[in-house]
Design an enzyme around this catalytic site. Structure first.
Site, PDB file in Angstrom:
ATOM      1  N   LYS A  10       0.820  -1.213   0.000  1.00 39.48           N
ATOM      2  CA  LYS A  10       0.000   0.000   0.000  1.00 39.48           C
ATOM      3  C   LYS A  10       0.862   1.275   0.000  1.00 39.48           C
ATOM      4  O   LYS A  10       2.072   1.222   0.259  1.00 39.48           O
ATOM      5  CB  LYS A  10      -0.932  -0.041   1.213  1.00 39.48           C
ATOM      6  CG  LYS A  10      -1.976  -1.170   1.150  1.00 39.48           C
ATOM      7  CD  LYS A  10      -2.881  -1.111   2.395  1.00 39.48           C
ATOM      8  CE  LYS A  10      -4.013  -2.110   2.319  1.00 39.48           C
ATOM      9  NZ  LYS A  10      -4.868  -2.031   3.541  1.00 39.48           N
ATOM     10  N   TYR A  50     -12.535  -1.819  -3.380  1.00 39.84           N
ATOM     11  CA  TYR A  50     -13.047  -1.912  -2.007  1.00 39.84           C
ATOM     12  C   TYR A  50     -14.582  -1.802  -1.957  1.00 39.84           C
ATOM     13  O   TYR A  50     -15.128  -1.425  -0.922  1.00 39.84           O
ATOM     14  CB  TYR A  50     -12.403  -0.837  -1.134  1.00 39.84           C
ATOM     15  CG  TYR A  50     -11.027  -1.226  -0.618  1.00 39.84           C
ATOM     16  CD1 TYR A  50     -10.852  -2.369   0.163  1.00 39.84           C
ATOM     17  CD2 TYR A  50      -9.904  -0.456  -0.888  1.00 39.84           C
ATOM     18  CE1 TYR A  50      -9.598  -2.724   0.650  1.00 39.84           C
ATOM     19  CE2 TYR A  50      -8.644  -0.810  -0.408  1.00 39.84           C
ATOM     20  CZ  TYR A  50      -8.504  -1.948   0.359  1.00 39.84           C
ATOM     21  OH  TYR A  50      -7.265  -2.303   0.853  1.00 39.84           O
ATOM     22  N   PHE A  58     -15.453   4.287   7.218  1.00 36.70           N
ATOM     23  CA  PHE A  58     -14.104   4.689   6.816  1.00 36.70           C
ATOM     24  C   PHE A  58     -13.868   4.590   5.313  1.00 36.70           C
ATOM     25  O   PHE A  58     -12.753   4.808   4.845  1.00 36.70           O
ATOM     26  CB  PHE A  58     -13.048   3.867   7.574  1.00 36.70           C
ATOM     27  CG  PHE A  58     -13.169   2.367   7.399  1.00 36.70           C
ATOM     28  CD1 PHE A  58     -12.670   1.732   6.265  1.00 36.70           C
ATOM     29  CD2 PHE A  58     -13.778   1.594   8.382  1.00 36.70           C
ATOM     30  CE1 PHE A  58     -12.771   0.360   6.102  1.00 36.70           C
ATOM     31  CE2 PHE A  58     -13.887   0.207   8.230  1.00 36.70           C
ATOM     32  CZ  PHE A  58     -13.379  -0.402   7.083  1.00 36.70           C
ATOM     33  N   ARG A  86      -2.106 -14.111   4.795  1.00 36.73           N
ATOM     34  CA  ARG A  86      -2.841 -13.409   5.861  1.00 36.73           C
ATOM     35  C   ARG A  86      -2.054 -13.495   7.174  1.00 36.73           C
ATOM     36  O   ARG A  86      -1.978 -12.545   7.930  1.00 36.73           O
ATOM     37  CB  ARG A  86      -4.241 -14.013   6.067  1.00 36.73           C
ATOM     38  CG  ARG A  86      -5.192 -13.890   4.884  1.00 36.73           C
ATOM     39  CD  ARG A  86      -5.756 -12.518   4.677  1.00 36.73           C
ATOM     40  NE  ARG A  86      -6.485 -11.991   5.806  1.00 36.73           N
ATOM     41  CZ  ARG A  86      -7.101 -10.803   5.789  1.00 36.73           C
ATOM     42  NH1 ARG A  86      -7.069 -10.047   4.691  1.00 36.73           N
ATOM     43  NH2 ARG A  86      -7.740 -10.366   6.829  1.00 36.73           N
ATOM     44  N   THR A  92      -5.327  -6.611  11.064  1.00 39.87           N
ATOM     45  CA  THR A  92      -5.621  -5.339  10.394  1.00 39.87           C
ATOM     46  C   THR A  92      -5.069  -4.155  11.195  1.00 39.87           C
ATOM     47  O   THR A  92      -4.461  -3.248  10.633  1.00 39.87           O
ATOM     48  CB  THR A  92      -7.153  -5.173  10.236  1.00 39.87           C
ATOM     49  OG1 THR A  92      -7.670  -6.355   9.624  1.00 39.87           O
ATOM     50  CG2 THR A  92      -7.497  -3.959   9.393  1.00 39.87           C
ATOM     51  N   ARG A 103       2.700  -6.252   9.215  1.00 39.63           N
ATOM     52  CA  ARG A 103       2.020  -5.093   9.812  1.00 39.63           C
ATOM     53  C   ARG A 103       2.624  -4.709  11.159  1.00 39.63           C
ATOM     54  O   ARG A 103       2.695  -3.526  11.495  1.00 39.63           O
ATOM     55  CB  ARG A 103       0.524  -5.371   9.912  1.00 39.63           C
ATOM     56  CG  ARG A 103      -0.170  -5.241   8.547  1.00 39.63           C
ATOM     57  CD  ARG A 103      -1.560  -5.776   8.547  1.00 39.63           C
ATOM     58  NE  ARG A 103      -2.313  -5.392   7.344  1.00 39.63           N
ATOM     59  CZ  ARG A 103      -3.496  -5.905   7.022  1.00 39.63           C
ATOM     60  NH1 ARG A 103      -4.064  -6.815   7.805  1.00 39.63           N
ATOM     61  NH2 ARG A 103      -4.113  -5.511   5.926  1.00 39.63           N
ATOM     62  N   ASN A 113      -1.897   0.418   6.805  1.00 35.90           N
ATOM     63  CA  ASN A 113      -1.346  -0.812   7.382  1.00 35.90           C
ATOM     64  C   ASN A 113      -0.504  -1.611   6.386  1.00 35.90           C
ATOM     65  O   ASN A 113      -0.358  -2.823   6.499  1.00 35.90           O
ATOM     66  CB  ASN A 113      -2.455  -1.655   8.032  1.00 35.90           C
ATOM     67  CG  ASN A 113      -3.551  -2.022   7.047  1.00 35.90           C
ATOM     68  OD1 ASN A 113      -3.442  -1.750   5.857  1.00 35.90           O
ATOM     69  ND2 ASN A 113      -4.601  -2.655   7.540  1.00 35.90           N
ATOM     70  N   HIS A 116      -2.152  -5.416   1.686  1.00 40.27           N
ATOM     71  CA  HIS A 116      -3.454  -6.062   1.522  1.00 40.27           C
ATOM     72  C   HIS A 116      -3.225  -7.498   1.092  1.00 40.27           C
ATOM     73  O   HIS A 116      -2.302  -7.779   0.332  1.00 40.27           O
ATOM     74  CB  HIS A 116      -4.278  -5.350   0.432  1.00 40.27           C
ATOM     75  CG  HIS A 116      -5.481  -6.150   0.003  1.00 40.27           C
ATOM     76  ND1 HIS A 116      -6.681  -6.062   0.660  1.00 40.27           N
ATOM     77  CD2 HIS A 116      -5.639  -7.096  -0.971  1.00 40.27           C
ATOM     78  CE1 HIS A 116      -7.549  -6.913   0.090  1.00 40.27           C
ATOM     79  NE2 HIS A 116      -6.936  -7.541  -0.900  1.00 40.27           N
ATOM     80  N   GLU A 127     -10.039 -10.552  -7.129  1.00 43.58           N
ATOM     81  CA  GLU A 127      -8.988  -9.530  -6.959  1.00 43.58           C
ATOM     82  C   GLU A 127      -7.810  -9.743  -7.905  1.00 43.58           C
ATOM     83  O   GLU A 127      -7.262  -8.775  -8.438  1.00 43.58           O
ATOM     84  CB  GLU A 127      -8.507  -9.524  -5.505  1.00 43.58           C
ATOM     85  CG  GLU A 127      -9.587  -8.998  -4.561  1.00 43.58           C
ATOM     86  CD  GLU A 127      -9.174  -9.013  -3.100  1.00 43.58           C
ATOM     87  OE1 GLU A 127      -8.038  -9.437  -2.786  1.00 43.58           O
ATOM     88  OE2 GLU A 127      -9.991  -8.580  -2.264  1.00 43.58           O
TER      89      GLU A 127
HETATM   90  P1  GDP Z   1      -7.892  -6.486   6.014  1.00 42.03           P
HETATM   91  O1  GDP Z   1      -8.548  -7.635   5.291  1.00 42.03           O
HETATM   92  O2  GDP Z   1      -7.045  -6.926   7.174  1.00 42.03           O
HETATM   93  O3  GDP Z   1      -7.135  -5.563   5.079  1.00 42.03           O
HETATM   94  O4  GDP Z   1      -9.056  -5.598   6.673  1.00 42.03           O
HETATM   95  P2  GDP Z   1     -10.529  -5.166   6.193  1.00 42.03           P
HETATM   96  O5  GDP Z   1     -10.944  -5.940   4.972  1.00 42.03           O
HETATM   97  O6  GDP Z   1     -11.417  -5.218   7.387  1.00 42.03           O
HETATM   98  O7  GDP Z   1     -10.356  -3.627   5.815  1.00 42.03           O
HETATM   99  C1  GDP Z   1      -9.791  -3.222   4.584  1.00 42.03           C
HETATM  100  C2  GDP Z   1      -8.861  -2.070   4.835  1.00 42.03           C
HETATM  101  O8  GDP Z   1      -9.616  -0.945   5.301  1.00 42.03           O
HETATM  102  C3  GDP Z   1      -7.814  -2.294   5.939  1.00 42.03           C
HETATM  103  O9  GDP Z   1      -6.688  -3.030   5.527  1.00 42.03           O
HETATM  104  C4  GDP Z   1      -7.464  -0.866   6.314  1.00 42.03           C
HETATM  105  O10 GDP Z   1      -6.568  -0.260   5.362  1.00 42.03           O
HETATM  106  C5  GDP Z   1      -8.841  -0.184   6.227  1.00 42.03           C
HETATM  107  N1  GDP Z   1      -9.533  -0.201   7.526  1.00 42.03           N
HETATM  108  C6  GDP Z   1     -10.050  -1.272   8.191  1.00 42.03           C
HETATM  109  N2  GDP Z   1     -10.646  -0.915   9.338  1.00 42.03           N
HETATM  110  C7  GDP Z   1     -10.517   0.442   9.400  1.00 42.03           C
HETATM  111  C8  GDP Z   1     -10.938   1.432  10.347  1.00 42.03           C
HETATM  112  O11 GDP Z   1     -11.579   1.124  11.370  1.00 42.03           O
HETATM  113  N3  GDP Z   1     -10.619   2.727  10.059  1.00 42.03           N
HETATM  114  C9  GDP Z   1      -9.939   3.084   8.928  1.00 42.03           C
HETATM  115  N4  GDP Z   1      -9.672   4.384   8.722  1.00 42.03           N
HETATM  116  N5  GDP Z   1      -9.542   2.192   8.014  1.00 42.03           N
HETATM  117  C10 GDP Z   1      -9.807   0.887   8.249  1.00 42.03           C
END
Ligand code: GDP
Length: 139
Positions: A10, A50, A58, A86, A92, A103, A113, A116, A127
Site C-alpha cells: 500500500k 473496495y 471509513f 494473511r 488489520t 504489519r 497498514n 493487503h 482480486e
Molecule cells: P484487512 O482484510 O485486514 O485488510 O481488513 P478489512 O478488509 O477489514 O479492511 C480493509 C482495509 O480498510 C484495511 O486493511 C485498512 O486499510 C482499512 N480499515 C479497516 N478498518 C478500518 C478502520 O476502522 N478505520 C480506517 N480508517 N480504516 C480501516
C-alpha cells in the site's frame, strides 16, 4: 493444493521505501511471485476494489489513502497461499498484530497498514483478475 492470492503493498509502505523489505518477507515465507506491477490507482479503481466496504464509515478515507501514491500489486502462489499470506501480514490493526508480521514491523495505523491480502478463494479470484489478465501471470 497450490493456490493464488492478491497482494498489495500500500501507499504508506511504497512511500517509505519498504517494497524490498516486504518482498523479501513474502519470498522468505515461501510465497512465489507470479505477476507484479507498480500502479497509481484512480479513485474509481480504488472504489471498485473496495466495493464490499462501501457502507463502512471509513470508506472515503480508505479510498483517499489508497490513491495517495503508487502501490505494488502482485499475484502470489503457494500451498494455502491465502492463509499463509494473511498470517504473514498480521492483524488489520497493527497494535494487535503478532511479532514477525509485516504489519507489526511496518504498519503505521489501522488504515495505513502497509499491505493487503485476499481473505478467501472467491475474493482472491476476483482480486487477481481485477489487476492481471491470464497472460500477465508469468511466474
Ligand atoms: P484487512 O482484510 O485486514 O485488510 O481488513 P478489512 O478488509 O477489514 O479492511 C480493509 C482495509 O480498510 C484495511 O486493511 C485498512 O486499510 C482499512 N480499515 C479497516 N478498518 C478500518 C478502520 O476502522 N478505520 C480506517 N480508517 N480504516 C480501516
Amino acid at each position: 493444493m497450490s493456490q493464488l492470492t492478491l497482494s498489495i503493498i500500500k501507499p504508506d509502505a511504497v512511500q517509505r521505501g519498504l517494497i524490498g523489505d516486504i518482498l523479501k518477507m513474502i519470498s522468505d515465507a515461501g510465497l512465489k511471485i507470479k505477476a507484479m506491477k507498480m500502479i497509481q490507482l484512480t479513485k474509481e479503481q480504488a472504489e471498485g476494489f473496495y466495493a464490499v466496504h462501501k457502507e463502512r464509515p471509513f470508506f472515503n478515507d480508505l479510498v483517499a489513502y489508497m490513491i495517495s501514491g503508487p502501490v505494488v500489486v502482485s499475484v502470489l502462489e503457494a500451498e494455502g497461499a491465502i492463509e499463509k499470506y494473511r498470517k504473514l501480514m498480521g492483524a488489520t490493526n497493527p497494535e494487535q498484530a503478532e511479532e514477525g508480521t509485516i504489519r507489526k514491523r511496518f504498519a503505521l495505523n489501522i488504515e495505513a497498514n502497509s499491505v493487503h491480502g485476499s481473505d478467501a478463494p472467491e475474493t482472491a479470484a476476483v482480486e487477481t483478475s481485477y489487476f492481471f489478465n491470464q497472460l500477465e501471470q508469468v511466474g
